[in-house]
Design a protein around this motif. Structure first.
Motif, PDB file in Angstrom:
ATOM      1  N   ILE A  20       0.658  -1.207   0.339  1.00  0.00           N
ATOM      2  CA  ILE A  20       0.332   0.082  -0.131  1.00  0.00           C
ATOM      3  C   ILE A  20       1.140   1.158  -0.306  1.00  0.00           C
ATOM      4  O   ILE A  20       0.903   2.673  -0.500  1.00  0.00           O
ATOM      5  N   SER A  21       1.797   0.906   0.981  1.00  0.00           N
ATOM      6  CA  SER A  21       2.950   2.413   0.821  1.00  0.00           C
ATOM      7  C   SER A  21       3.716   2.490  -0.016  1.00  0.00           C
ATOM      8  O   SER A  21       4.369   3.933  -0.137  1.00  0.00           O
ATOM      9  N   GLY A  22       3.959   1.296  -0.662  1.00  0.00           N
ATOM     10  CA  GLY A  22       4.382   1.961  -2.393  1.00  0.00           C
ATOM     11  C   GLY A  22       5.877   1.925  -2.231  1.00  0.00           C
ATOM     12  O   GLY A  22       6.351   1.673  -2.826  1.00  0.00           O
ATOM     13  N   MET A  23       6.605   1.195  -0.824  1.00  0.00           N
ATOM     14  CA  MET A  23       8.178   0.677  -0.693  1.00  0.00           C
ATOM     15  C   MET A  23       8.553  -0.813  -2.232  1.00  0.00           C
ATOM     16  O   MET A  23       9.670  -0.820  -1.682  1.00  0.00           O
ATOM     17  N   VAL A  24       7.185  -1.012  -2.840  1.00  0.00           N
ATOM     18  CA  VAL A  24       7.735  -2.013  -3.080  1.00  0.00           C
ATOM     19  C   VAL A  24       8.225  -1.822  -4.768  1.00  0.00           C
ATOM     20  O   VAL A  24       8.262  -2.367  -5.265  1.00  0.00           O
ATOM     21  N   ASP A  25       7.925  -0.316  -4.862  1.00  0.00           N
ATOM     22  CA  ASP A  25       7.441  -0.384  -6.393  1.00  0.00           C
ATOM     23  C   ASP A  25       9.905   0.298  -6.608  1.00  0.00           C
ATOM     24  O   ASP A  25       9.256   1.971  -5.237  1.00  0.00           O
ATOM     25  N   THR A  26      10.262  -0.011  -6.743  1.00  0.00           N
ATOM     26  CA  THR A  26      11.696   0.448  -6.438  1.00  0.00           C
ATOM     27  C   THR A  26      12.178   1.807  -7.361  1.00  0.00           C
ATOM     28  O   THR A  26      12.381   2.777  -7.134  1.00  0.00           O
ATOM     29  N   THR A  27      10.571   2.337  -8.630  1.00  0.00           N
ATOM     30  CA  THR A  27      11.408   3.145  -8.839  1.00  0.00           C
ATOM     31  C   THR A  27      10.853   4.708  -8.121  1.00  0.00           C
ATOM     32  O   THR A  27      11.406   6.014  -7.420  1.00  0.00           O
ATOM     33  N   LYS A  28       9.521   4.330  -7.332  1.00  0.00           N
ATOM     34  CA  LYS A  28       9.530   5.456  -5.746  1.00  0.00           C
ATOM     35  C   LYS A  28       9.624   5.915  -4.878  1.00  0.00           C
ATOM     36  O   LYS A  28      11.088   6.614  -4.168  1.00  0.00           O
ATOM     37  N   VAL A  29      11.020   4.408  -4.731  1.00  0.00           N
ATOM     38  CA  VAL A  29      11.775   4.068  -3.721  1.00  0.00           C
ATOM     39  C   VAL A  29      13.205   5.222  -4.311  1.00  0.00           C
ATOM     40  O   VAL A  29      13.840   6.009  -3.065  1.00  0.00           O
ATOM     41  N   GLN A  30      13.931   4.827  -5.700  1.00  0.00           N
ATOM     42  CA  GLN A  30      14.831   5.636  -6.110  1.00  0.00           C
ATOM     43  C   GLN A  30      14.611   7.029  -6.491  1.00  0.00           C
ATOM     44  O   GLN A  30      15.471   8.235  -5.716  1.00  0.00           O
ATOM     45  N   GLY A  31      12.899   7.242  -6.101  1.00  0.00           N
ATOM     46  CA  GLY A  31      12.456   8.592  -6.454  1.00  0.00           C
ATOM     47  C   GLY A  31      12.964   9.094  -5.227  1.00  0.00           C
ATOM     48  O   GLY A  31      13.452  10.853  -5.089  1.00  0.00           O
TER      49      GLY A  31
END
Length: 146
Positions: A20-31
Motif C-alpha cells: 500500500i505504501s509503495g515501498m515495493v515500487d523501486t522507482t518510488k524508492v529511488q525517487g
C-alpha cells in the motif's frame, strides 16, 4: 502453533503495508533517494509512520521481560556507532539506492518482481552469508599504518 499464527499475521500485515505504501515500487524508492533530482517526498510519511510505532514498542519492551506470547524479548540494540554499523549502513544504502529494494520489499516482490526481484534476493542472501566471514577476516587483519 500460536507463535506461527501471530508471525503469519504480522508478516501479512507488514507485506500489505509495504504494498500500500509503495515501498515495493523501486522507482518510488529511488525517487525518494534522489534528493538532488526528481525527489519524491511521499515515502517520508512511510518512514515517519514506521518510527512512531517502533518507538512505542521499544518503550513498552523495556518494561517487560517476556513477550505477550511468553517468549524472551531480544536485548535492546547497541547504542555504539562503530565500524560495523557505518559499513553496514553504507552497504545497505548503496543496495537500496541501486536496486530500490531492501529486505522486506525484496521478499514481497518475489510474487511480482520477475527475474530482477529474484536476482536481488539471491544477491542479498549471498551478502548475508558472506558478511560474517568478511567480518571475521577484517577483525583479524592488522590495522593499517599511515
Amino acid at each position: 502453533m500460536q507463535r506461527n499464527l501471530f508471525a503469519t499475521l504480522a508478516g501479512a500485515l507488514f507485506g500489505t503495508g509495504l504494498l500500500i505504501s509503495g515501498m515495493v515500487d523501486t522507482t518510488k524508492v529511488q525517487g525518494w533517494l534522489d534528493v538532488f533530482g526528481a525527489w519524491d517526498p511521499t515515502l517520508a510519511f512511510v518512514l515517519g509512520g514506521a518510527i512512531l510505532p517502533m518507538a512505542i514498542a521499544w518503550r513498552i519492551a523495556t518494561r517487560r521481560s517476556r513477550s505477550v506470547l511468553g517468549q524472551d524479548l531480544p536485548s535492546p540494540p547497541s547504542q555504539r556507532i562503530d565500524r560495523s554499523l557505518l559499513l553496514g549502513s553504507v552497504l545497505f544504502g548503496m543496495g537500496w539506492g541501486l536496486a530500490g529494494l531492501c529486505p522486506g520489499p525484496a521478499m514481497a516482490s518475489l510474487g511480482f518482481g520477475g527475474w530482477g526481484g529474484l536476482l536481488f534476493l539471491v544477491a542479498m542472501l549471498a551478502g548475508m552469508v558472506a558478511a560474517p566471514v568478511l567480518r571475521t577476516r577484517l577483525d583479524r587483519a592488522p590495522a593499517p599504518t599511515v
